[in-house]
Design a protein around this motif. Structure first.
Motif, PDB file in Angstrom:
ATOM      1  N   GLY A 285      10.038  39.932  54.607  1.00 60.51           N
ATOM      2  CA  GLY A 285       9.182  39.758  55.772  1.00 60.51           C
ATOM      3  C   GLY A 285       9.663  38.598  56.634  1.00 60.51           C
ATOM      4  N   ALA A 287       8.801  35.447  56.488  1.00 64.82           N
ATOM      5  CA  ALA A 287       8.894  34.177  55.741  1.00 64.82           C
ATOM      6  C   ALA A 287       8.417  32.968  56.537  1.00 64.82           C
ATOM      7  CB  ALA A 287      10.338  33.972  55.251  1.00 64.82           C
ATOM      8  N   ASP A 289       6.936  30.440  55.731  1.00 65.58           N
ATOM      9  CA  ASP A 289       7.102  29.154  55.034  1.00 65.58           C
ATOM     10  C   ASP A 289       8.447  28.486  55.332  1.00 65.58           C
ATOM     11  OD1 ASP A 289       8.211  31.337  53.621  1.00 65.58           O
ATOM     12  OD2 ASP A 289       8.086  30.316  51.689  1.00 65.58           O
ATOM     13  N   ASN A 297      18.301  33.125  54.464  1.00 64.96           N
ATOM     14  CA  ASN A 297      19.564  33.775  54.118  1.00 64.96           C
ATOM     15  C   ASN A 297      19.690  35.038  54.981  1.00 64.96           C
ATOM     16  OD1 ASN A 297      21.700  35.057  52.961  1.00 64.96           O
ATOM     17  ND2 ASN A 297      20.835  35.175  50.888  1.00 64.96           N
TER      18      ASN A 297
HETATM   19  P1  ATP Z   1       6.179  41.275  53.776  1.00 64.00           P
HETATM   20  O1  ATP Z   1       4.951  41.752  53.085  1.00 64.00           O
HETATM   21  O2  ATP Z   1       6.115  41.312  55.264  1.00 64.00           O
HETATM   22  O3  ATP Z   1       7.458  41.859  53.212  1.00 64.00           O
HETATM   23  P2  ATP Z   1       6.051  38.991  52.082  1.00 64.00           P
HETATM   24  O4  ATP Z   1       4.686  38.448  52.045  1.00 64.00           O
HETATM   25  O5  ATP Z   1       6.532  39.846  50.950  1.00 64.00           O
HETATM   26  O6  ATP Z   1       6.299  39.729  53.477  1.00 64.00           O
HETATM   27  P3  ATP Z   1       8.405  37.477  52.714  1.00 64.00           P
HETATM   28  O7  ATP Z   1       8.326  37.100  54.125  1.00 64.00           O
HETATM   29  O8  ATP Z   1       9.349  38.565  52.358  1.00 64.00           O
HETATM   30  O9  ATP Z   1       6.949  37.734  52.183  1.00 64.00           O
HETATM   31  O10 ATP Z   1       8.763  36.201  51.843  1.00 64.00           O
HETATM   32  C1  ATP Z   1       8.572  36.131  50.447  1.00 64.00           C
HETATM   33  C2  ATP Z   1       9.245  34.858  49.926  1.00 64.00           C
HETATM   34  O11 ATP Z   1      10.664  35.023  49.991  1.00 64.00           O
HETATM   35  C3  ATP Z   1       8.928  33.631  50.758  1.00 64.00           C
HETATM   36  O12 ATP Z   1       8.846  32.506  49.918  1.00 64.00           O
HETATM   37  C4  ATP Z   1      10.116  33.493  51.683  1.00 64.00           C
HETATM   38  O13 ATP Z   1      10.401  32.181  52.080  1.00 64.00           O
HETATM   39  C5  ATP Z   1      11.260  34.060  50.837  1.00 64.00           C
HETATM   40  N1  ATP Z   1      12.248  34.729  51.679  1.00 64.00           N
HETATM   41  C6  ATP Z   1      12.093  35.937  52.277  1.00 64.00           C
HETATM   42  N2  ATP Z   1      13.178  36.247  52.967  1.00 64.00           N
HETATM   43  C7  ATP Z   1      14.060  35.243  52.814  1.00 64.00           C
HETATM   44  C8  ATP Z   1      15.386  34.980  53.298  1.00 64.00           C
HETATM   45  N3  ATP Z   1      16.037  35.851  54.086  1.00 64.00           N
HETATM   46  N4  ATP Z   1      15.990  33.833  52.944  1.00 64.00           N
HETATM   47  C9  ATP Z   1      15.360  32.947  52.152  1.00 64.00           C
HETATM   48  N5  ATP Z   1      14.115  33.135  51.642  1.00 64.00           N
HETATM   49  C10 ATP Z   1      13.469  34.258  51.984  1.00 64.00           C
END
Ligand code: ATP
Length: 368
Positions: A285, A287, A289, A297
Motif C-alpha cells: 500500500g 505506507a 508510516d 524500497n
Molecule cells: P494496503 O492494505 O493498502 O495494502 P497495508 O495496510 O497492507 O496497505 P502497506 O502500506 O503495504 O500496508 O504497509 C505495510 C508495512 O510494510 C508498513 O510498515 C510499511 O512501511 C511497509 N512497507 C510497505 N511497502 C514498503 C516498501 N516499498 N518499502 C519499505 N517498506 C514498505
C-alpha cells in the motif's frame, strides 16, 4: 501514432508516487538502451490526495482513459486519514479491476541473494513461487463499488463470498498456462490449488473446477492444500512450491506472508491481468508510516514494471519488449548478487533514490 504503446500512469498517494516514478525511470532507461520507441504515458490523477482536493477519487473520464491504454502502471492508492462518508479508504483501483475484469493477480515471491532470510533453512534461498490470487470476486465481492452489502446495521454485518464458474474457469486456465510457461523456463511448475474445500461449498466448487480444467493440461503436475496448512507450509517448506492458485482474500493474506519471507513488501510486485487489459503495481500500500522519507524500497514497483513489459511483449507478440523485461530482472538479480542493492527495508543503507539509481547503473553496465 498507430503502433505507439500507451501506458496509463496512476501514481496515487504516499510512497506510491515515489515507487511509480522509480519504475517509470527504470523502464524508460531499458527501452532507450534497447533502442525501442518511447512509451507514451498518459498520467491519470486518482487517490486520497486527489479526493481531498476535488471530492472525486479519480479524475473525470480517468477510468475510460485507463481502459483505452495498452497497460496501467500504478503506484499505490489510499491514506488512512482520508475516508469516504461510509468510513472506507479511497479505492478507485478496485473499480478499475472490476470494470476491466482483471481476474488474475500474479504475485511472484522470490528470494534474492544477500537479502536477510527470515527462515534459517538454507533452502530459503531457493524460494521462487507465484501466488495467483483471484482478483474480482471471492470475499472481496461485497467490497467492490457495486454496493453489494447484504446486511449492515449495528447488530450484524454480512458480506458475501462469491465464486462463479465462468471466472474460476478463466482463473484456473490462466494458472495452467502460467505453469506451462514456467515448465518451459525450467522452473518449478507444480500447481497447487489452495482452498478450504473440506469446510466450504464455495471452496469445494473452486477445487472441482480446478480438476476439470486440469484435464485440458496433461503434463502439468498438480496438488491441493488447505489454506491454513498452506500458511504453515509457506514457513515450513516454501521452496517446494511453484504456483499457488487461490480465492481473493486467501491470496491477499498469503501474499503478504510471501513478501515477508523474502525481505518485505517492497520486494512483492503484482500484475493484475484480464482478457483485454493489465494493471501493474507493487503489492504493498501507500505506507504512510515511511512516506516522504526516501525509505521506500522501489523494487516491487520496478519489478511490476518489468512484468508489464513482459505482458506487452506477449500481447503484441514483440520479443524486444520481453528482452527489456529480462534486462531489468537480470540487472536486479546481479545487483543483489554483487551486494549493490541493499534496501533500507531489509536492514540495508539504500533508500528509494539510491536503489533506483543503482538499478539504472546496472542496466547501463549490462548493455555496455
Ligand atoms: P494496503 O492494505 O493498502 O495494502 P497495508 O495496510 O497492507 O496497505 P502497506 O502500506 O503495504 O500496508 O504497509 C505495510 C508495512 O510494510 C508498513 O510498515 C510499511 O512501511 C511497509 N512497507 C510497505 N511497502 C514498503 C516498501 N516499498 N518499502 C519499505 N517498506 C514498505
Amino acid at each position: 501514432m498507430e503502433n505507439e504503446i500507451k501506458i496509463a500512469l496512476i501514481k496515487g498517494d504516499g510512497i506510491g508516487i515515489d515507487v511509480a516514478e522509480a519504475a517509470q525511470a527504470v523502464i524508460n532507461r531499458a527501452i532507450e538502451i534497447k533502442q525501442l520507441p518511447k512509451l507514451a504515458y498518459c498520467e491519470i490523477e486518482a487517490g486520497a490526495r486527489y479526493y481531498q482536493k476535488t471530492g472525486l477519487d479519480i479524475e473525470p473520464d480517468g477510468e475510460e482513459m485507463a481502459e483505452q491504454c495498452d497497460a496501467i502502471l500504478l503506484g499505490a492508492i489510499g491514506l488512512p486519514t482520508v475516508r469516504t462518508s461510509a468510513g472506507t479508504e479511497i479505492m478507485p483501483h478496485l473499480r478499475l479491476r472490476e470494470r476491466m475484469d482483471l481476474y488474475a493477480a500474479v504475485r511472484p515471491v522470490r528470494a534474492y541473494s544477500n537479502t536477510p532470510q527470515r527462515l534459517s533453512d538454507p533452502r530459503a534461498a531457493e524460494i521462487d513461487l507465484i501466488i495467483l490470487r483471484e482478483n474480482t470476486e471471492g470475499l472481496f465481492y461485497t467490497a467492490s463499488t457495486s454496493g453489494r452489502l447484504q446486511i449492515a446495521n449495528d447488530y450484524e454485518v454480512r458480506e458475501t463470498l462469491r465464486i462463479t464458474r465462468s471466472n474460476t474457469e478463466k482463473l484456473h486456465r490462466f494458472a495452467f498456462r502460467l505453469a506451462r510457461k514456467r515448465k518451459h523456463q525450467g522452473k518449478n511448475a507444480l500447481l497447487t490449488c489452495v482452498d478450504k474445500a473440506n469446510v466450504f461449498k464455495s471452496m469445494a466448487f473452486f477445487r472441482k473446477i480446478f480438476d476439470e480444467i486440469a484435464m485440458e493440461f496433461p503434463g502439468i503436475e498438480t496438488s491441493y492444500n488447505h489454506v491454513d496448512a498452506q500458511a504453515l507450509d509457506m514457513v515450513r517448506r516454501p521452496w517446494e512450491f511453484g504456483i499457488l492458485v487461490m480465492e481473493n482474500i486467501f491470496g491477499d493474506i498469503l501474499s503478504d506472508l510471501g513478501g515477508g519471507l523474502v525481505g518485505g513488501m517492497g520486494m512483492a510486485p503484482c500484475a493484475e491481468i484480464g482478457d483485454r487489459n493489465g494493471l501493474f503495481q507493487p503489492s504493498h500500500g501507500t505506507a504512510p508510516d515511511i512516506m516522504g522519507q526516501d525509505l521506500a524500497n522501489p523494487l516491487a514497483g520496478i519489478l511490476a514494471g518489468s512484468m508489464m513489459l513482459d505482458y506487452l511483449a506477449e500481447s503484441r507478440n514483440d520479443q524486444s519488449l520481453a528482452d527489456c523485461s529480462t534486462l531489468i530482472d537480470q540487472s536486479i538479480e546481479r545487483g543483489f548478487d554483487e551486494g549493490r542493492l541493499r534496501p533500507c527495508e531489509s536492514g540495508g543503507d539504500m533508500g528509494t533514490q539510491a536503489i533506483t539509481e543503482e538499478v539504472i547503473a546496472l542496466i547501463n553496465e549490462t548493455e555496455a
